[in-house]
Design a protein around this motif. Structure first.
Motif, PDB file in Angstrom:
ATOM      1  N   ALA A 112       3.841  19.563 -10.757  1.00 24.07           N
ATOM      2  CA  ALA A 112       2.558  18.983 -11.158  1.00 24.07           C
ATOM      3  C   ALA A 112       2.724  17.535 -11.602  1.00 24.07           C
ATOM      4  N   VAL A 113       3.732  17.271 -12.406  1.00 24.60           N
ATOM      5  CA  VAL A 113       3.948  15.908 -12.900  1.00 24.60           C
ATOM      6  C   VAL A 113       4.303  14.975 -11.756  1.00 24.60           C
ATOM      7  N   ASP A 114       5.124  15.453 -10.831  1.00 24.50           N
ATOM      8  CA  ASP A 114       5.519  14.617  -9.690  1.00 24.50           C
ATOM      9  C   ASP A 114       4.298  14.241  -8.856  1.00 24.50           C
ATOM     10  N   SER A 115       3.403  15.194  -8.613  1.00 25.86           N
ATOM     11  CA  SER A 115       2.194  14.897  -7.841  1.00 25.86           C
ATOM     12  C   SER A 115       1.317  13.882  -8.556  1.00 25.86           C
ATOM     13  N   LEU A 116       1.180  14.041  -9.876  1.00 27.73           N
ATOM     14  CA  LEU A 116       0.372  13.099 -10.646  1.00 27.73           C
ATOM     15  C   LEU A 116       0.980  11.704 -10.618  1.00 27.73           C
ATOM     16  N   GLN A 117       2.286  11.618 -10.784  1.00 25.74           N
ATOM     17  CA  GLN A 117       2.954  10.310 -10.762  1.00 25.74           C
ATOM     18  C   GLN A 117       2.783   9.636  -9.405  1.00 25.74           C
ATOM     19  N   ASN A 118       3.006  10.394  -8.340  1.00 21.35           N
ATOM     20  CA  ASN A 118       2.876   9.810  -7.001  1.00 21.35           C
ATOM     21  C   ASN A 118       1.445   9.369  -6.726  1.00 21.35           C
ATOM     22  N   GLY A 119       0.469  10.191  -7.151  1.00 19.54           N
ATOM     23  CA  GLY A 119      -0.922   9.835  -6.926  1.00 19.54           C
ATOM     24  C   GLY A 119      -1.323   8.571  -7.664  1.00 19.54           C
ATOM     25  N   LEU A 120      -0.934   8.466  -8.936  1.00 17.82           N
ATOM     26  CA  LEU A 120      -1.258   7.269  -9.708  1.00 17.82           C
ATOM     27  C   LEU A 120      -0.577   6.034  -9.129  1.00 17.82           C
ATOM     28  N   ALA A 121       0.692   6.168  -8.803  1.00 13.04           N
ATOM     29  CA  ALA A 121       1.424   5.023  -8.245  1.00 13.04           C
ATOM     30  C   ALA A 121       0.837   4.589  -6.911  1.00 13.04           C
ATOM     31  N   ALA A 122       0.476   5.551  -6.053  1.00  9.09           N
ATOM     32  CA  ALA A 122      -0.098   5.208  -4.752  1.00  9.09           C
ATOM     33  C   ALA A 122      -1.456   4.533  -4.909  1.00  9.09           C
ATOM     34  N   SER A 123      -2.270   5.016  -5.846  1.00  7.85           N
ATOM     35  CA  SER A 123      -3.588   4.413  -6.054  1.00  7.85           C
ATOM     36  C   SER A 123      -3.460   2.978  -6.550  1.00  7.85           C
ATOM     37  N   ILE A 124      -2.602   2.770  -7.532  1.00  8.05           N
ATOM     38  CA  ILE A 124      -2.405   1.425  -8.073  1.00  8.05           C
ATOM     39  C   ILE A 124      -1.840   0.493  -7.006  1.00  8.05           C
ATOM     40  N   SER A 125      -0.879   0.992  -6.248  1.00  7.14           N
ATOM     41  CA  SER A 125      -0.243   0.149  -5.229  1.00  7.14           C
ATOM     42  C   SER A 125      -1.232  -0.231  -4.126  1.00  7.14           C
ATOM     43  N   SER A 126      -2.046   0.740  -3.657  1.00  5.63           N
ATOM     44  CA  SER A 126      -2.954   0.456  -2.551  1.00  5.63           C
ATOM     45  C   SER A 126      -4.150  -0.394  -2.973  1.00  5.63           C
ATOM     46  N   HIS A 127      -4.545  -0.308  -4.237  1.00  8.32           N
ATOM     47  CA  HIS A 127      -5.724  -1.043  -4.692  1.00  8.32           C
ATOM     48  C   HIS A 127      -5.392  -2.425  -5.250  1.00  8.32           C
ATOM     49  N   PHE A 128      -4.337  -2.490  -6.043  1.00  8.61           N
ATOM     50  CA  PHE A 128      -4.070  -3.723  -6.782  1.00  8.61           C
ATOM     51  C   PHE A 128      -2.807  -4.460  -6.348  1.00  8.61           C
ATOM     52  N   LEU A 129      -1.948  -3.808  -5.576  1.00  4.54           N
ATOM     53  CA  LEU A 129      -0.678  -4.444  -5.215  1.00  4.54           C
ATOM     54  C   LEU A 129      -0.544  -4.620  -3.707  1.00  4.54           C
ATOM     55  N   LYS A 130      -1.664  -4.779  -3.023  1.00  8.23           N
ATOM     56  CA  LYS A 130      -1.607  -5.025  -1.584  1.00  8.23           C
ATOM     57  C   LYS A 130      -0.906  -6.343  -1.297  1.00  8.23           C
ATOM     58  N   ASN A 131      -0.094  -6.319  -0.260  1.00  9.15           N
ATOM     59  CA  ASN A 131       0.632  -7.518   0.178  1.00  9.15           C
ATOM     60  C   ASN A 131       1.559  -8.055  -0.907  1.00  9.15           C
ATOM     61  N   ARG A 132       1.933  -7.193  -1.825  1.00  7.96           N
ATOM     62  CA  ARG A 132       2.886  -7.574  -2.869  1.00  7.96           C
ATOM     63  C   ARG A 132       4.259  -7.002  -2.528  1.00  7.96           C
ATOM     64  N   PRO A 133       5.329  -7.591  -3.063  1.00  9.00           N
ATOM     65  CA  PRO A 133       6.667  -7.050  -2.803  1.00  9.00           C
ATOM     66  C   PRO A 133       6.787  -5.599  -3.285  1.00  9.00           C
ATOM     67  N   LEU A 134       7.680  -4.846  -2.666  1.00 11.15           N
ATOM     68  CA  LEU A 134       7.880  -3.439  -3.012  1.00 11.15           C
ATOM     69  C   LEU A 134       8.311  -3.273  -4.462  1.00 11.15           C
ATOM     70  N   GLN A 135       8.992  -4.289  -5.006  1.00  9.31           N
ATOM     71  CA  GLN A 135       9.451  -4.196  -6.385  1.00  9.31           C
ATOM     72  C   GLN A 135       8.288  -4.041  -7.370  1.00  9.31           C
ATOM     73  N   TRP A 136       7.134  -4.594  -7.035  1.00 12.73           N
ATOM     74  CA  TRP A 136       5.982  -4.458  -7.920  1.00 12.73           C
ATOM     75  C   TRP A 136       5.578  -2.986  -8.051  1.00 12.73           C
ATOM     76  N   THR A 137       5.584  -2.259  -6.938  1.00  7.06           N
ATOM     77  CA  THR A 137       5.245  -0.831  -6.980  1.00  7.06           C
ATOM     78  C   THR A 137       6.281  -0.059  -7.774  1.00  7.06           C
TER      79      THR A 137
END
Length: 231
Positions: free
Chosen positions: A18-43
């Motif tokens: 459950a925690v892994d799914s929540l972490q991946n979902g939050l990270a993916a949402s933040i990365s796709s919305h706010f970190l587009k075209n940013r280096p992978l290190q930001w994610t």
């Protein structure tokens, strides 16, 4: 005993999943919305920062099953409004505001069930605090809070939807929850919708060329289903 060890292992696996799914979902949402075209290190940094609150909660010694209880109750509060809004025949009836108020009604219903169980006439304030704690954290999966969540969320959702339908039939159109929230400065950035406008609530504007949208019938999708109403 080996049974106890097996139960502990299964509980750990469930918790980690459950925690892994929540972490991946939050990270993916933040990365796709706010970190587009940013280096992978930001994610990667975002993933690390997301784990800080989890580490703090983990050191507080909360009971794992009680934490799952909170999530299960919140899900019960939102499931009827959510499913109702996804039913094609109800999308023009169940509104976004009905979903929000229905979920809030479910939360209040759960709390009310706990206050009812823990009510002591001579200690009103203590009854509210003890009831809320019992309903959300210490009821050991009693059936009453779950029934209260489903019943109250359903009632509020459909009562609000019926009232909103009557108001719309009278020719009055409201802005809805999104129409109110999106006027708050910075909300378009937080929700990653920089091009939002009040006309977006009823569906794409006339002439919009979007996949699955019939631009010849404004406010109606290509399969004939109407979009969810704002109010």
């Amino acid at each position: 005993s080996w049974v106890g060890v097996l139960v502990v292992l299964l509980a750990i696996i469930m918790n980690e999943g459950a925690v892994d799914s929540l972490q991946n979902g939050l990270a993916a949402s933040i990365s796709s919305h706010f970190l587009k075209n940013r280096p992978l290190q930001w994610t990667r940094v975002a993933v690390v920062l997301l784990n800080v609150p989890l580490l703090i909660i983990g050191t507080r010694g909360f009971a794992v099953l009680s934490l799952f209880l909170v999530g299960n109750l919140v899900t019960c509060c939102a499931i009827v409004p959510l499913i109702s809004g996804l039913v094609p025949r109800l999308r023009s009836f169940v509104t976004e505001t009905a979903f929000v108020f229905g979920t809030i009604g479910g939360i209040l219903g759960v709390t009310a069930s706990g206050v009812y169980v823990s009510w002591v006439p001579s200690d009103t304030a203590g009854s509210f605090s003890a009831g809320a704690l019992w309903a959300w954290y210490g009821n050991n999966y009693d059936w009453r809070p779950f029934v209260a969540a489903l019943a109250s969320s359903t009632a509020v959702t459909y009562v609000w939807s019926a009232l909103a339908w009557v108001v719309r039939r009278a020719g009055v159109q409201g802005s809805g929850v999104s129409g109110v929230l999106m006027r708050i400065p910075g909300m378009k950035f937080v929700t990653a919708t920089p091009h939002w406008s009040p006309g977006c609530q009823g569906g794409p504007p006339a002439g919009a060329k979007l996949a699955g949208w019939d631009s010849s019938r404004t406010g109606t999708s290509s399969n004939g289903h109407k979009p969810i109403q704002p109010v």
